[in-house]
Enzyme design. Structure first.
Site, PDB file in Angstrom:
ATOM      1  N   ASP A 160      34.154 -41.295   4.074  1.00  0.00           N
ATOM      2  CA  ASP A 160      32.742 -41.153   3.728  1.00  0.00           C
ATOM      3  C   ASP A 160      32.135 -42.531   3.594  1.00  0.00           C
ATOM      4  OD1 ASP A 160      30.232 -40.617   2.536  1.00  0.00           O
ATOM      5  OD2 ASP A 160      31.025 -38.814   1.603  1.00  0.00           O
ATOM      6  N   ASN A 208      22.486 -36.392  -5.831  1.00  0.00           N
ATOM      7  CA  ASN A 208      23.701 -35.704  -5.406  1.00  0.00           C
ATOM      8  C   ASN A 208      24.280 -34.858  -6.528  1.00  0.00           C
ATOM      9  OD1 ASN A 208      25.019 -38.682  -3.760  1.00  0.00           O
ATOM     10  ND2 ASN A 208      23.563 -37.184  -3.019  1.00  0.00           N
ATOM     11  N   ASN A 235      23.428 -32.693  -8.581  1.00  0.00           N
ATOM     12  CA  ASN A 235      23.172 -31.274  -8.871  1.00  0.00           C
ATOM     13  C   ASN A 235      24.182 -30.362  -8.181  1.00  0.00           C
ATOM     14  OD1 ASN A 235      22.137 -31.258  -6.134  1.00  0.00           O
ATOM     15  ND2 ASN A 235      20.824 -29.530  -6.664  1.00  0.00           N
ATOM     16  N   ARG A 236      24.979 -30.944  -7.275  1.00  0.00           N
ATOM     17  CA  ARG A 236      25.955 -30.097  -6.611  1.00  0.00           C
ATOM     18  C   ARG A 236      27.279 -30.790  -6.297  1.00  0.00           C
ATOM     19  NH1 ARG A 236      22.340 -32.454  -3.781  1.00  0.00           N
ATOM     20  NH2 ARG A 236      22.681 -33.187  -1.668  1.00  0.00           N
ATOM     21  N   ASN A 294      24.805 -35.112   9.910  1.00  0.00           N
ATOM     22  CA  ASN A 294      23.968 -35.381  11.078  1.00  0.00           C
ATOM     23  C   ASN A 294      24.681 -34.999  12.366  1.00  0.00           C
ATOM     24  OD1 ASN A 294      25.007 -38.039  12.525  1.00  0.00           O
ATOM     25  ND2 ASN A 294      25.294 -38.264  10.328  1.00  0.00           N
ATOM     26  N   LEU A 295      23.878 -34.673  13.323  1.00  0.00           N
ATOM     27  CA  LEU A 295      24.370 -34.139  14.589  1.00  0.00           C
ATOM     28  C   LEU A 295      25.242 -35.145  15.329  1.00  0.00           C
ATOM     29  CD1 LEU A 295      24.135 -31.646  16.372  1.00  0.00           C
ATOM     30  CD2 LEU A 295      22.138 -32.682  17.430  1.00  0.00           C
ATOM     31  N   ALA A 344      27.195 -37.584  14.316  1.00  0.00           N
ATOM     32  CA  ALA A 344      28.564 -37.708  13.805  1.00  0.00           C
ATOM     33  C   ALA A 344      29.369 -36.455  14.115  1.00  0.00           C
ATOM     34  CB  ALA A 344      28.537 -37.959  12.300  1.00  0.00           C
ATOM     35  N   CYS A 383      29.462 -26.396  22.689  1.00  0.00           N
ATOM     36  CA  CYS A 383      29.299 -25.383  23.725  1.00  0.00           C
ATOM     37  C   CYS A 383      27.931 -24.711  23.631  1.00  0.00           C
ATOM     38  CB  CYS A 383      30.403 -24.317  23.620  1.00  0.00           C
ATOM     39  SG  CYS A 383      31.965 -24.803  24.405  1.00  0.00           S
ATOM     40  N   CYS A 426       0.813 -39.391  21.470  1.00  0.00           N
ATOM     41  CA  CYS A 426      -0.626 -39.158  21.311  1.00  0.00           C
ATOM     42  C   CYS A 426      -0.956 -38.221  20.170  1.00  0.00           C
ATOM     43  CB  CYS A 426      -1.248 -38.656  22.621  1.00  0.00           C
ATOM     44  SG  CYS A 426      -0.303 -37.359  23.406  1.00  0.00           S
TER      45      CYS A 426
END
Lengths: 622, 324
Positions: A13, A21, A23-24, A83-84, A86, A126, A138
């Site tokens: 990490d 962070n 709260n969970r 994130n996508l 990674a 996939c 624009c």
């Protein structure tokens, strides 16, 4: 979860712990704020499972040291990324290493867990995942219709222009019709020597909310079918002099720059309140003033950070004033911060559920219970009497360019687009290949690497600036390019098709990539599940003119993987106690691994490449 | 709401969840009082969730002494005798939970649950019971229902690799989002006793088998004077006999409640940690919904089973008995 000794976990990490962070991510405490997530999590887990072997890497999973060989060590990889980019990276490495991957994501009350095994199930890519939302230039610069457009303008254009790197390209004064004013415009945003700060603030205000709007408004074409925006001048909104505010700045002798706040200065306490145009204007000027008064050194180097209170105040204020101009409703700081910072809402309960489900799948993987692998969806509303819905994984998509090596097609203007455009917009942005090698037949057009000599580097740099059809090995209609990433061990073939024109609004990149289709569902009742597969997937929002409000993106905290050779460890949710009996149907009479405490193995690191050696102690479920 | 603002500390800490359920719901949570009895792994998970969510207070009841079984599935208990020695389960869990969120008041209550009177339960907004007999469940539920204020009642139990939650919100008014609108709704819940009295034949054919299996075990343990989970493979024949009787009495085919399921639940006395996380998470979410009055709560049983991977809601209520 799994019993100590024989299991080794590695967690990666790159992030540090933040208050939001807590709260969970319950392995962390207030006292840990600022420390490495990987390290603190490790320590926390060891407290209730002291005999476990855990290695913590405070690092980015995309670091080249985590290569295919590294991944090959593991029996299973568990992702808890946000994130996508990674996720795709890890997906490719797991495919190359042939290691099963358990993916997951949550957003608010929704979540899902999916299992990916090379050759047996779909890989993570996939099914196309939604990329972070981008907006045409624009729309941001001239014709915003939603509040998010105003936020993007305020954050990526105005804030960047005033406080960011002066050398960065900035579309702020770009107007489709009027090219002549750009030279003039450059000076407008710079504060003149000894210019009074209030005057400067009002000057900027009037320029972006008054003058620029008036000029834009004069273009007939743009406003034929749209409502014209109203120019707003500071004198109209705030006729009084703001000298009484000066007193506040002097009083506000805060040494700690992080607590400097325009809201505090003006007595606007509640971040949930929606400011009026007047309040937004006051905040705008006050925030600008505070930046210059208290944080002057940072000006020119600042980039927007959602945890920078003053920056958020400024962006909210600016977005609100622009919104007022265009007839869009204003928003509170709380809401604006969420949009500007791409904050993903998250709660402990959904994360706990998903964490439990991850472990369950991980155990199935370790036991090689292939038939039992499931994609499980945590629903907000009961559907067919279910809150947790398991679905069988699909077979690999035969047209997936990642796991099936199918060629893609790219429509592009080969006489106008440069190699650089191809690399940035397609190879990196769409294919997720960050260290590419690009070949045309046996000709190397471009590559990156530490081992290149000066001549090669110069050659490649020159190639980047060339238009495709002018490359040493010309790329024209019908050419097939090969793009490789050595780290991910991925090869991708792209068929080039020349096309002259592209729609500026619909295809702003001037290119169109296509060629892979969605896999047909194996069973009918899975069709509706296709939509759910993109829940909780992250999107990188670091580029200008890109924001992804809510839904699919987690805020940049948990970038981690835990990769146990036998033990699940999801950083944010915490480990469970011990895996007792990994249950299986008694009707199958399968031998089940019972991972017991009463073995006298010590806590040496033991790597299990071979699951059979783990199952030596087979015991009937008892 | 009385317009009390959340403190700056709360806003910072709860930011991500306020974005889910709103500041108003967060304020309600901060004023709520939860009672929890019977602390095994699932309840530990639930407590963690509810403390992180920022409730006003959490009171724990479990006077049992810490054993290896206790800390093997309850992550709030470190496997260190220096830490847990001489303390009850509730005491050790209390110390751990306080750590998760200093803004929540966590305390221990000792004594026998069933001997406490209505005045005691009146202090709470939510009562969650686990590891107790069917008689105790009924008794506590009734005490809660007798109070003038609504006290939400839940039972939760996990055996082997499955779990069950029961919900009784009595008369519950709540709001839910439908696209852009907010709609006001209402649900009427039966008591635990009313629910388990619903004839089995009245339930849908595909109702979760776990429901029936757990009722059989409950009855067995009650009849034999056992504490919940105090059962072994030696009891299987007697359990199967009871099952047959109950099915007959309910005019249900005995094969409807599979022997293999009962056997599995008898043998697997321990909880399975990931199931604790899942069920504890669902329960946490339900309690938050009940307190905040936002979102449709489940009615009235929830089942999760690793075998099929489904998390299923069953409505076990007698339509004739429900009044509006």
């Amino acid at each position: 979860m799994v019993s100590e000794r024989q299991l080794e976990a590695i967690k990666i990490d790159m992030d540090t712990i933040e208050v939001s962070n807590l709260n969970r991510q319950f392995l962390f405490r207030q006292s840990h704020v600022g420390q490495s997530k990987a390290k603190v999590a490790r320590d926390a887990v060891l407290k209730f499972r002291p005999q476990m072997s855990i290695t913590a890497h405070h690092a980015n999973v995309k670091d080249p040291k985590f290569n295919v060989e590294f991944f090959k060590q593991f029996n299973v990889v568990l992702n808890g990324l946000d994130n996508l980019d990674a996720r795709r990276h890890v997906n490719r490495l797991c495919l190359a290493a042939d290691v099963p991957l358990v993916e997951s994501g949550t957003t608010g009350f929704l979540g899902q867990v999916t299992v990916h095994v090379k050759g047996k199930t779909e890989c993570y890519e996939c099914q196309p995942k939604p990329a972070p939302k981008t907006y045409p230039v624009c729309t941001i610069t001239s014709t915003p219709s939603k509040f998010v457009h105003c936020i993007v303008w305020a954050k990526d254009l105005l804030f960047a222009k005033l406080f960011g790197d002066k050398n960065q390209e900035n579309d702020l004064n770009v107007r489709s019709s009027d090219a002549s004013s750009s030279a003039h415009a450059e000076d407008v945003f710079v504060r003149r020597k000894d210019e009074d700060i209030d005057q400067y603030g009002r000057r900027i205000y009037d320029h972006v909310f008054g003058y620029n709007i008036e000029v834009a408004s004069s273009n007939e074409e743009t406003w034929k079918n749209r409502n014209r925006p109203k120019p707003i001048y500071s004198a109209d909104v705030m006729p009084e002099n703001l000298t009484e505010q000066n007193g506040n700045v002097a009083k506000n002798c805060v040494v700690d720059t992080s607590s400097v706040s325009a809201m505090a200065s003006l007595g606007l306490k509640n971040p949930q309140d929606t400011w009026t145009l007047l309040e937004s204007s006051r905040i705008f000027l006050e925030a600008l003033k505070l930046f210059f008064a208290k944080r002057e050194k940072e000006i020119g180097n600042l980039s927007f950070d959602k945890d920078d209170q003053l920056a958020v105040e400024f962006v909210t204020a600016a977005a609100n004033i622009r919104a007022a101009s265009f007839g869009i409703s204003l928003h509170s700081l709380f809401e604006a911060k969420g949009i500007a910072g791409n904050i993903v809402h998250a709660v402990a309960t959904t994360n706990a559920i998903i964490a439990g489900l991850i472990v369950i799948e991980a155990i199935k993987v370790l036991l090689k219970d292939t038939d039992k692998y499931r994609m499980t969806y945590c629903l907000e509303h009961i559907t067919k009497k279910m809150l947790l819905m398991p679905v069988e994984p699909y077979e690999p998509n035969k047209s997936c360019y990642v796991c099936s090596e199918t060629p893609l097609s790219l429509e592009i203007n080969t006489s106008r687009s440069k190699l650089r455009d191809f690399v940035e917009k397609i190879v990196k942005a769409k294919l997720g290949i960050n260290f590419p090698l690009i070949m045309h037949g046996s000709n190397l057009l471009y590559e990156v690497g530490d081992d290149l000599d000066e001549v090669e580097v110069a050659n490649y740099a020159a190639n980047l600036e060339k238009v495709l059809s002018q490359l040493p090995s010309p790329v024209t209609n019908g050419t097939m390019l090969t793009v490789e990433d050595l780290q991910q061990e991925l090869t991708c073939n792209i068929n080039i098709k020349h096309r002259e024109e592209f729609d500026e609004e619909k295809e702003p990149d001037g290119m169109l990539l296509s060629g892979w289709t969605q896999a047909p569902p194996a069973k009918d009742d899975k069709q509706s599940m296709n939509d759910k597969q993109s829940i909780g997937n992250g999107g990188d929002s670091s580029n200008a003119l890109q924001t992804e409000p809510a839904d699919a993106v987690k805020d940049g905290e948990m970038e981690e993987i835990s990769e146990p050779s036998g033990k699940k460890r999801k950083l944010s949710e915490g480990s469970k106690a011990s895996i007792l009996d990994a249950t299986d149907g008694t009707r199958n009479h399968k031998e089940v691994e019972k991972l017991d405490d009463d073995d006298d193995d010590d806590d040496d690191v033991v790597m299990f490449d071979d699951l059979d050696s783990m199952t030596n102690k087979k015991k009937r479920l008892q | 709401m009385d317009g009390e603002e959340l403190t700056e500390q709360e806003t910072a800490l709860y930011d991500r969840q306020i974005r889910v359920w709103g500041a108003d719901a967060q304020r309600r949570l901060s004023k709520s009082h939860i009672l929890v009895c019977g602390m095994k792994g699932t309840v530990a998970e639930f407590c963690k969730n509810i403390v992180l969510a920022g409730v006003g207070s959490l009171t724990l009841m479990d006077d049992r002494v810490v054993t290896e079984e206790a800390w093997s599935a309850n992550f709030l208990i470190p496997p260190d005798e220096n830490v847990y020695g001489g303390k009850t389960i509730a005491e050790v869990c209390c110390d751990s939970l306080k750590d998760f969120n200093p803004m929540v008041r966590v305390s221990v209550e000792k004594g026998d649950l069933s001997s406490l009177d209505g005045e005691f339960y009146d202090k709470f907004d939510v009562v969650v019971v686990s590891c107790c007999s069917v008689t105790t469940k009924k008794l506590i539920n009734e005490k809660c229902r007798k109070l003038s204020k609504r006290v939400a009642f839940y039972t939760v139990d996990c055996r082997d690799s499955c779990g069950e939650i029961f919900v009784d919100l009595q008369n519950h008014k709540y709001s839910k989002q439908k696209i852009e609108e907010t709609i006001e709704c209402q649900l009427q819940y039966p008591s635990f006793e009313e629910a388990i009295s619903v004839p089995w034949r009245a339930l849908p054919r595909k109702a979760s088998k776990l429901y029936f299996a757990l009722r059989v075990l409950e009855q067995f343990e009650e009849a034999e004077g056992r504490s919940p989970g105090e059962i072994s493979i030696a009891d299987l024949p007697a359990v199967l006999k009871l099952k047959k009787e109950l099915c007959e009495a309910n005019a249900l085919n005995a094969s409807h409640v599979t022997d293999s399921l009962l056997e599995r639940l008898i043998i697997g006395t321990r909880e399975f940690p990931p199931v604790c996380a899942v069920v504890g998470g669902i329960l946490g979410q339900e309690v938050i919904k009940a307190i905040s009055c936002k979102g449709e709560p489940l009615k009235n049983f929830f089942f999760f089973d690793v075998m099929d991977g489904k998390g299923v809601v069953e409505d076990v209520s007698n339509p004739k008995k429900e009044s509006k």
